[in-house]
Write a protein that holds these residues in place. Structure first.
Motif, short mmCIF file in Angstrom:
data_model
loop_
_atom_site.label_atom_id
_atom_site.label_comp_id
_atom_site.label_asym_id
_atom_site.label_seq_id
_atom_site.Cartn_x
_atom_site.Cartn_y
_atom_site.Cartn_z
N TRP A 54 -24.52 -10.52 -12.82
CA TRP A 54 -24.61 -9.08 -12.99
C TRP A 54 -24.18 -8.68 -14.40
N GLY A 55 -24.79 -7.63 -14.93
CA GLY A 55 -24.25 -6.98 -16.11
C GLY A 55 -25.11 -6.95 -17.35
N PHE A 56 -25.68 -8.04 -17.76
CA PHE A 56 -26.40 -8.09 -19.03
C PHE A 56 -27.47 -7.00 -19.16
N TRP A 57 -28.11 -6.68 -18.08
CA TRP A 57 -29.30 -5.83 -18.10
C TRP A 57 -29.00 -4.34 -18.14
N PHE A 58 -27.75 -3.97 -17.87
CA PHE A 58 -27.40 -2.55 -17.77
C PHE A 58 -27.15 -1.93 -19.13
N GLY A 63 -24.86 -7.78 -24.38
CA GLY A 63 -25.92 -8.77 -24.28
C GLY A 63 -27.24 -8.30 -24.84
N GLU A 64 -27.85 -9.18 -25.59
CA GLU A 64 -29.18 -8.94 -26.15
C GLU A 64 -30.17 -9.87 -25.45
N PRO A 65 -31.44 -9.48 -25.42
CA PRO A 65 -32.42 -10.29 -24.70
C PRO A 65 -32.45 -11.76 -25.12
N HIS A 66 -32.39 -12.05 -26.41
CA HIS A 66 -32.46 -13.45 -26.85
C HIS A 66 -31.26 -14.26 -26.36
N PRO A 92 -30.54 -3.16 -13.16
CA PRO A 92 -30.54 -1.70 -12.99
C PRO A 92 -31.70 -1.23 -12.10
N THR A 93 -31.57 -0.03 -11.58
CA THR A 93 -32.61 0.51 -10.70
C THR A 93 -33.94 0.70 -11.43
N ARG A 94 -33.92 0.97 -12.70
CA ARG A 94 -35.15 1.22 -13.46
C ARG A 94 -35.53 0.04 -14.38
N TRP A 95 -35.18 -1.18 -13.96
CA TRP A 95 -35.41 -2.35 -14.80
C TRP A 95 -36.87 -2.54 -15.16
N ARG A 96 -37.78 -2.24 -14.26
CA ARG A 96 -39.21 -2.45 -14.54
C ARG A 96 -39.75 -1.50 -15.60
N TYR A 97 -39.08 -0.38 -15.76
CA TYR A 97 -39.57 0.66 -16.67
C TYR A 97 -38.73 0.80 -17.93
N LEU A 98 -37.63 0.05 -18.00
CA LEU A 98 -36.76 0.03 -19.18
C LEU A 98 -36.25 1.40 -19.59
N PHE A 99 -35.79 2.17 -18.63
CA PHE A 99 -35.14 3.44 -18.96
C PHE A 99 -34.09 3.77 -17.90
N GLY A 100 -33.40 4.88 -18.09
CA GLY A 100 -32.34 5.24 -17.17
C GLY A 100 -31.14 4.34 -17.37
N ASP A 101 -30.74 3.62 -16.33
CA ASP A 101 -29.59 2.73 -16.43
C ASP A 101 -29.94 1.36 -17.02
N ALA A 102 -31.22 1.14 -17.34
CA ALA A 102 -31.67 -0.13 -17.92
C ALA A 102 -31.74 -0.03 -19.45
N ALA A 104 -33.45 -0.25 -22.98
CA ALA A 104 -34.82 0.15 -23.32
C ALA A 104 -35.57 -0.86 -24.19
N ASN A 105 -34.91 -1.83 -24.75
CA ASN A 105 -35.53 -2.81 -25.64
C ASN A 105 -36.66 -3.54 -24.90
N LEU A 106 -37.85 -3.53 -25.47
CA LEU A 106 -39.02 -4.17 -24.84
C LEU A 106 -38.85 -5.67 -24.64
N GLU A 107 -37.97 -6.30 -25.40
CA GLU A 107 -37.73 -7.74 -25.24
C GLU A 107 -37.15 -8.09 -23.87
N TRP A 108 -36.56 -7.11 -23.18
CA TRP A 108 -36.02 -7.38 -21.85
C TRP A 108 -37.12 -7.77 -20.86
N LYS A 109 -38.36 -7.34 -21.13
CA LYS A 109 -39.47 -7.74 -20.24
C LYS A 109 -39.62 -9.25 -20.21
N ARG A 110 -39.40 -9.92 -21.35
CA ARG A 110 -39.46 -11.38 -21.41
C ARG A 110 -38.38 -12.01 -20.53
#
Length: 114
Positions: A54-58, A63-66, A92-102, A104-110
């Motif tokens: 838990w944690g990196f994605w919030f 934490g950075e994507p790389h 986060p609840t909005r992980w698929r959309y990269l906003f809200g509690d997630a 926003a860096n597009l690299e998180w999709k990887r």
């Protein structure tokens, strides 16, 4: 009595590289010294133990994507066989959309695709 041992959940705050190093050391200790993954009650998926992180994605966590990709690749492919794991991320609840509690860096999709 039925059931299973819980996966290892790690909440993350602080220096990312230190957290990743500590996480690897802790996992190795849990596998080698405490031998938790040898229990028939420890949760496995496709033959591998499940590690819950838990944690990196919030948005408000370190934490950075790389950095996270490096950790996930180690757990999935780079570590010695006995340390490899199926990773379940607390996201986060909005992980698929990269906003809200997630974040926003597009690299998180990887990261999510791995």
């Amino acid at each position: 009595m039925g059931g299973y041992l819980p996966t290892c959940t790690i909440f993350l705050e602080g220096d990312t590289q230190m957290i990743i190093s500590d996480l690897k050391k802790d996992w190795i200790h849990l596998v080698d010294n405490l031998r938790i993954t040898e229990s028939d009650r420890y949760l496995h998926h496709q033959g591998q133990p499940v590690l819950d992180i838990w944690g990196f994605w919030f948005e408000n966590c370190v934490g950075e994507p790389h950095e996270v990709l490096e950790l996930l690749k180690w757990l999935k492919q780079g570590a010695a066989e006995r340390y490899r794991a199926t990773v379940m991320g607390g996201v986060p609840t909005r992980w698929r959309y990269l906003f809200g509690d997630a974040k926003a860096n597009l690299e998180w999709k990887r990261v999510y695709e791995l």
